[in-house]
Write an enzyme that holds these catalytic residues in place. Structure first.
Site, PDB file in Angstrom:
ATOM      1  CD1 TRP A   1      83.140 -34.998 -50.924  1.00  0.00           C
ATOM      2  CD2 TRP A   1      84.685 -33.570 -51.118  1.00  0.00           C
ATOM      3  NE1 TRP A   1      84.157 -35.648 -50.786  1.00  0.00           N
ATOM      4  CE2 TRP A   1      85.314 -34.954 -50.999  1.00  0.00           C
ATOM      5  CE3 TRP A   1      85.864 -32.732 -51.352  1.00  0.00           C
ATOM      6  CZ2 TRP A   1      86.595 -35.213 -51.089  1.00  0.00           C
ATOM      7  CZ3 TRP A   1      87.041 -33.078 -51.368  1.00  0.00           C
ATOM      8  CH2 TRP A   1      87.489 -34.262 -51.032  1.00  0.00           C
TER       9      TRP A   1
ATOM     10  CG  ASP B   1      78.284 -28.665 -56.492  1.00  0.00           C
ATOM     11  OD1 ASP B   1      78.091 -28.696 -57.770  1.00  0.00           O
ATOM     12  OD2 ASP B   1      79.139 -29.510 -55.955  1.00  0.00           O
TER      13      ASP B   1
ATOM     14  CE1 TYR C   1      80.687 -34.818 -53.437  1.00  0.00           C
ATOM     15  CE2 TYR C   1      79.242 -33.072 -53.299  1.00  0.00           C
ATOM     16  CZ  TYR C   1      80.312 -33.598 -53.877  1.00  0.00           C
ATOM     17  OH  TYR C   1      81.216 -33.013 -54.616  1.00  0.00           O
TER      18      TYR C   1
ATOM     19  CE  LYS D   1      79.926 -32.218 -58.274  1.00  0.00           C
ATOM     20  NZ  LYS D   1      79.155 -31.822 -57.096  1.00  0.00           N
TER      21      LYS D   1
ATOM     22  CD  GLN E   1      81.653 -29.020 -59.411  1.00  0.00           C
ATOM     23  OE1 GLN E   1      81.878 -29.835 -58.339  1.00  0.00           O
ATOM     24  NE2 GLN E   1      80.369 -28.501 -59.867  1.00  0.00           N
TER      25      GLN E   1
ATOM     26  CB  SER F   1      89.108 -27.697 -53.825  1.00  0.00           C
ATOM     27  OG  SER F   1      88.579 -28.984 -53.405  1.00  0.00           O
ATOM     28  N   PRO F   2      88.258 -24.126 -54.108  1.00  0.00           N
ATOM     29  CG  PRO F   2      86.496 -22.599 -53.506  1.00  0.00           C
ATOM     30  CD  PRO F   2      86.582 -23.948 -53.587  1.00  0.00           C
ATOM     31  CG  LEU F   3      88.317 -21.937 -49.478  1.00  0.00           C
ATOM     32  CD1 LEU F   3      87.803 -22.007 -47.997  1.00  0.00           C
ATOM     33  CD2 LEU F   3      88.694 -20.470 -49.974  1.00  0.00           C
TER      34      LEU F   3
ATOM     35  NE  ARG G   1      84.361 -21.683 -40.988  1.00  0.00           N
ATOM     36  CZ  ARG G   1      84.585 -21.969 -39.918  1.00  0.00           C
ATOM     37  NH1 ARG G   1      85.371 -21.378 -38.854  1.00  0.00           N
ATOM     38  NH2 ARG G   1      84.201 -23.477 -39.450  1.00  0.00           N
ATOM     39  CB  ILE G   2      77.434 -20.013 -44.494  1.00  0.00           C
ATOM     40  CG1 ILE G   2      77.750 -21.584 -44.418  1.00  0.00           C
ATOM     41  CG2 ILE G   2      76.628 -19.782 -45.470  1.00  0.00           C
ATOM     42  CD1 ILE G   2      76.956 -22.323 -43.957  1.00  0.00           C
TER      43      ILE G   2
END
Length: 442
Positions: free
Chosen positions: A154, A177, A182, A211, A303, A330-332, A389-390
């Site tokens: 996203w 995902d 998007y 989705k 989700q 949005s886990p962060l 970061r990935i």
């Protein structure tokens, strides 16, 4: 003066002749280029029937193609396998190659592959990839195994997600995902095509989620929307299809087309083999109960937003009781959406307690939050387009948060939804308030 005029006429005549010659040369070059393109197209079509495997494509660090290797099996192929027109095209192409060689121009190389040098060639491609043998998975009601760490896509800028997907799959991710909304699934499809062609990761190794957007809920539009998704992703089926939001854009007392109509159209896609599992996103337990009352194909996944600032413990407990797997987006704490939702409260990534835990464990705050999500019982969709970061976001499998640190993150006083439903509220319905949208009185 007469001499100057004469010289001027000569110069103009010379310039005109020169321009005519240049334009003639340009036209000849364009004609040659067009003919070469036509020959190339004809030869590709001619040789397609002898293709033995997907092309191997090498790329630079910016994702630009550096070279391409095509594989053909020409054993036992004789001249009579080609039509007269194909033989003419091959002869002309050979003449072009001969002329290019005489001019010192680059030519395609033809390499005879043996079992020995084929293995060396494949090994060079395999070295780009990391295979994570102990990637944790969840088994869905369909029997599908979903890797618990996936790449979120996203809000990625145009042109970025293709490389991010390449980095992720080469780093060891096997869960991507996606979503129709998007508007980047065509880029993901390009990355998948490259990865599959390199021969290390196969389609069946990658769990793909997409989705349905709000304007594709009717029975007539569900299948065409999914066919467009599959075309963009360049695959034959989805592992998981979700209803993105429980809204369609209509105004009135109830959602129209109904969620039931959408769900039953999705069930037909499972029967047709276009989709393996189905589920929902941004749904409450009450809305899920409604689906369970008529569903013939089980609801496999919910989700929703989950992180230490919005734990959703009650919803997770409900889903466990129904055998529904929960994926956390949005886990962060969705730090990059504060402007979109006009949010001004505390930011999870800046929380002092999280910072102290990360410092003590010598991990990044993001790694601690991803690890918390896994221990909290969800799959996780960290989002980044940065290769470092990935990779870092995936380095959470071989360690755990100590019990005290897990409890600290599981008991934070701030409990605030970061991704709002404000855009779907309307005083004329079907949802007038946040409480109605999320069924908070249920």
């Amino acid at each position: 003066r007469r001499a100057r005029r004469e010289r001027g006429r000569e110069a103009r005549a010379h310039g005109l002749t020169r321009r005519v010659c240049v334009r003639a040369s340009e036209r000849a070059t364009m004609a040659d280029g067009a003919r070469l393109a036509e020959l190339s197209q004809q030869l590709n079509a001619c040789m397609a029937r002898f293709k033995s495997r997907e092309d191997h494509v090498s790329r630079d660090e910016n994702g630009r193609e550096r070279g391409r290797v095509k594989f053909f099996d020409l054993r036992g192929v004789s001249e009579d396998k080609f039509s007269a027109k194909e033989r003419e095209g091959i002869a002309e192409a050979m003449q072009v190659l001969k002329e290019r060689k005489q001019k010192g121009q680059a030519l395609p190389r033809i390499v005879k592959l043996t079992p020995q040098n084929m293995e060396r060639f494949l090994e060079a491609g395999r070295r780009k990839y990391t295979v994570i043998e102990n990637m944790p998975t969840a088994t869905l009601k369909s029997g599908e195994a979903m890797p618990l760490i996936g790449l979120g896509t996203w809000k990625s800028k145009a042109g970025q997600i293709k490389d991010a997907t390449l980095h992720a799959l080469r780093a060891g991710y096997r869960h991507i995902d996606c979503a129709e909304y998007y508007a980047n699934e065509h880029e993901i499809g390009q990355a998948l095509q490259i990865v599959f062609a390199e021969g290390v990761v196969k389609r069946e190794d990658v769990f793909l989620t997409s989705k349905l957007w709000n304007n594709h809920h009717s029975k007539q539009s569900v299948k065409p929307a999914v066919e467009k998704i599959l075309k963009d992703l360049k695959v034959q089926y989805l592992d998981l299809l979700l209803i993105h939001w429980p809204v369609t854009g209509n105004v009135g007392p109830t959602v129209q087309p109904s969620i039931r109509e959408t769900w039953q159209a999705m069930e037909e896609l499972v029967s047709e083999g276009l989709v393996r599992s189905i589920g929902v996103s941004n749904f409450s337990s009450k809305k899920i109960d409604d689906i369970l009352s008529y569903a013939k194909v089980p609801l496999s996944v919910l989700q929703v937003e989950v992180h230490p600032y919005w734990r959703q413990d009650g919803l997770l407990k409900y889903c466990r009781s129904k055998g529904i797997h929960v994926t956390a987006f949005s886990p962060l704490g969705s730090p990059d959406s504060s402007t979109m939702f006009q949010r001004s409260g505390p930011k999870l990534m800046d929380d002092p307690a999280l910072g102290a835990i990360a410092s003590r464990l010598q991990k990044s705050p993001a790694q601690c939050l991803i690890r918390w999500g896994l221990q909290h019982g969800t799959s996780i969709l960290p989002k980044s387009v940065n290769e470092g970061r990935i990779r870092s976001n995936l380095d959470v499998i071989d360690w755990e948060l100590p019990g005290a640190d897990f409890e600290t993150l599981s008991s934070m006083a701030t409990q605030e939804r970061m991704v709002s439903a404000k855009f779907w509220l309307n005083p004329r319905g079907p949802y007038r308030t946040h409480q109605e949208f999320w069924d908070e009185d249920h």
